[in-house]
Each structure stands twice: as C-alpha cells, then as structure tokens.
Design an enzyme around this catalytic site. Structure first.
Site, PDB file in Angstrom:
ATOM      1  CB  VAL A   8      -0.943   0.014   1.229  1.00 57.76           C
ATOM      2  CG1 VAL A   8      -1.878  -1.188   1.189  1.00 57.76           C
ATOM      3  CG2 VAL A   8      -0.150   0.034   2.534  1.00 57.76           C
ATOM      4  CB  CYS A   9       0.089   4.852  -0.344  1.00 53.86           C
ATOM      5  SG  CYS A   9      -0.517   4.867  -2.028  1.00 53.86           S
ATOM      6  N   PRO A  10       2.889   4.456   1.361  1.00 55.36           N
ATOM      7  CG  PRO A  10       4.767   5.585   2.251  1.00 55.36           C
ATOM      8  CD  PRO A  10       3.592   4.711   2.631  1.00 55.36           C
ATOM      9  CD  GLU A  38      -4.231   6.331  -3.446  1.00 51.10           C
ATOM     10  OE1 GLU A  38      -3.400   5.686  -2.782  1.00 51.10           O
ATOM     11  OE2 GLU A  38      -3.982   7.420  -3.987  1.00 51.10           O
TER      12      GLU A  38
END
Ligand SMILES: [Zn+2]
Lengths: 267, 81
Positions: free
Chosen positions: B16-18, B45
């Site tokens: 997932v981000c980042p 996303e």
C-alpha cells in the site's frame, strides 16, 4: 543502495521527491558532516541531519549539559544534565535514527588539532558560540577546502551563510578580525529567544542537504539575516574582499590562529 | 496498438502507499531512459496515483489496465533521468 523495508518507510517522503529519489537518499547516507558545537545551533542541525539519514555525523563540544541550556538546546534533557553535551546529543540522535553513525568528540578545538578532526568530513557546520572558534573554523575550512555552513544567533536575530572553497567570499571577507572581547556582549546581555536557534539551525541543515544532493542554490556570497521580532528575512550580498587577509590576493594569514580567551560564552 | 515488451517487471501486490510509489520510483531510477517498466499491483488507489506521480516526474504512462478482479498492470516508459 539497497534499502531495508524500514528504510523505505523512513525515507519515503524523501525518495518520492524528484530532487532526492533513491539516488539522493544514497548520497545522504554516504555523506559525512562535521558539526562544531552541540548547543543551540548544533542540536537542531544534528537532529534534522540525523532524521534525514546522513551517514556519519561528528559533533565537537567541550561543555556539559546545564539546566540553563534546556530553553533552546533541544537534544539535551533533564536526564542528561552534567553529561558532556556531545554524549547527550549522541544518545538523542541514536534514539531517533539508528542508521546514523554519531561520533561524539568532547574537546575544545585548537589550531593544533582542527585540521586532523575535520579531514575525513565532506561538509563542516559552524554552530559555535564564540569568536575564537568561529575564526578558527573559517580558516581551517578555507585551508582544507571544505564547504562551511556558518550560523550565528543573538537575542532575536540570526544569520546564515554558506562558504564554498575557492568560490565566493570567506567569513573574513565579511568580518576581517574577531571584535575585541570588550565589544562582545557580556553574558548578562547575551540573551537569545529559545526558538531562534531552531530557525537558524534548520536553515543550516537545509543548506547541508542541498550541498549533499547538489540541488538548488545555497547561500554562497550571501548572508541571510532573520529577525524574529519583525519576522523578516533579509539577504545581503557579500562580495569577495580582494584584500581579505585569508582568501585575498596577498594573504597575511597563512597558518591557523588561536585567539585569546576573554570572550563570553553564554551557558 | 502493438504490445510493448517491458525491460523490467515488478510485482508490488500486497503493498500500500507510500510503498507502492516508492518501489516503483526506485525501479524506474535503476533503468535507462527509453526503457519500459511494468508494474503489477492490487491496490486500487495506486492504479491512479502511480501514473499521476510518474507523469509529474516526467515519465510516460503507456498503459493502465485492469487485468482481473483484483489486479492492475501499468507500463511506464522512462523519459527522464
Ligand atoms: Zn576571505
């Protein structure tokens, strides 16, 4: 450079900057910075450079932590009162980022040892609080061809400049000689707003990171003056002085000088 | 449109981000200008944010494709060092 998962997270906000990236972060990790003073300026400079992941940070200071330091010297605490400032700062920085190699040197530098002390470092930061050290550091960096990021604070005003070897002016182009001790504010007069060194030290750390990354413009040939009461930043152009006793055409200073004591060094 | 053969492929499924962009950016950095990176991911996303960030950084987005219920494939050409 291969980053660990922790490093990817720790430095992610750097890595995603186009001006930094993984390559820039690797440069930061490979950099060696020498900080003169573990006081008002040295604390924030060392703190932010540690957070940024600068590979090796040396700090030199002869003093021990006192209660009156804690109003502005943010690497120290009530738990380290009486401890050498460089050891106190090392403890704080190591807790922030174990990637960084912190070298604590407790001593007052002199003309006899400064050249050896700074030899292995890429950049020198002056956060000293007295004129003899300030001139010693300027002269030693000029002779060793080391970039120097210089900062100074008094009351509500601070100054920053970056001196690059062989380019632009040196500190003596600005102020040829230290002022006589009698003209320097006495300890009682030498107040300083506690947050001021945070602003100036933050600017110094920024200059260091730009030098490491080779990005942006540094304060070469310029003195940045911050007035905290008025909230103003002023940039003053500083020309190279052809008659400078150190970097001018006919230099009279060809070896390092230990100026006499008698200057106030506020605790 | 002819099918582009990527010079490098990374699988960032599960990230997932980042992390997603950090890993993609590090991969692009290690490549030469003109080469193509293929990214396999399952974080929705990032299927929008990675192409946008890559373009902001001067790279060319060649493909954004949902390949099944959970996964996307992106192809990015390195235009800028
Ligand atoms: Zn000079």
């Amino acid at each position: 450079m291969d980053f660990t998962d922790d490093q990817l997270l720790r430095y992610s906000r750097h890595i995603i900057l186009p001006e930094v990236g993984g390559k820039g972060q690797a440069k930061i990790a490979g950099a060696k910075v020498f900080i003169v003073g573990a006081g008002g300026l040295g604390c924030p400079v060392g703190y932010y450079l540690t957070a940024a992941g600068v590979g090796t940070i040396a700090m030199v200071d002869n003093d021990t932590v006192e209660m009156s330091n804690l109003q502005r010297q943010i690497a120290h605490s009530v738990n380290t009162i009486g401890m050498p400032k460089v050891e106190s700062a090392k403890k704080t920085f190591e807790a922030l980022n174990p990637d960084v190699n912190i070298i604590a040197i407790q001593k007052r530098m002199s003309k006899d040892d400064i050249a050896d002390l700074i030899r292995d470092y890429d950049i020198v930061v002056d956060g000293s609080d007295n004129f003899p050290t300030r001139y010693l550091v300027n002269d030693a960096c000029f002779m060793a061809k080391k970039p120097l990021v210089s900062g100074a604070i008094l009351r509500f005003e601070g100054q920053v400049t970056t001196i690059l070897p062989g380019e632009g002016p040196c500190y003596r182009c600005l102020f040829e000689e230290p002022p006589p001790p009698g003209l320097v504010p006495s300890c009682q007069e030498a107040g300083v707003l506690g947050v001021l060194p945070g602003v100036i030290g933050g600017l110094q750390a920024t200059e260091v990171l730009k030098l490491i990354l080779g990005k942006g413009e540094v304060l070469k040939g310029e003195l940045l003056i911050y007035n905290a009461l008025k909230t103003t930043f002023r940039k003053v152009k500083v020309p190279k002085n052809p008659a400078c006793p150190l970097c001018g055409q006919n230099p009279t200073i060809t070896e390092l000088i230990d100026y006499n004591e008698g200057y106030c060094s506020p605790q | 449109m002819s099918e582009m053969i990527p010079d490098k492929k990374i699988n960032i499924k599960g990230l997932v981000c980042p992390y997603t962009f950090v890993k993609s950016k590090l991969a692009i950095e290690s490549m030469d200008v003109g080469q193509v990176l293929e990214i396999l991911l399952d974080y929705e996303e990032a299927s929008r944010s990675i192409p946008k960030s890559m373009e902001d950084h001067g790279q060319k987005v060649l493909k954004v494709e949902k390949v099944n219920d959970t996964d996307w494939i992106l192809q990015i050409r390195k235009d800028k060092d």
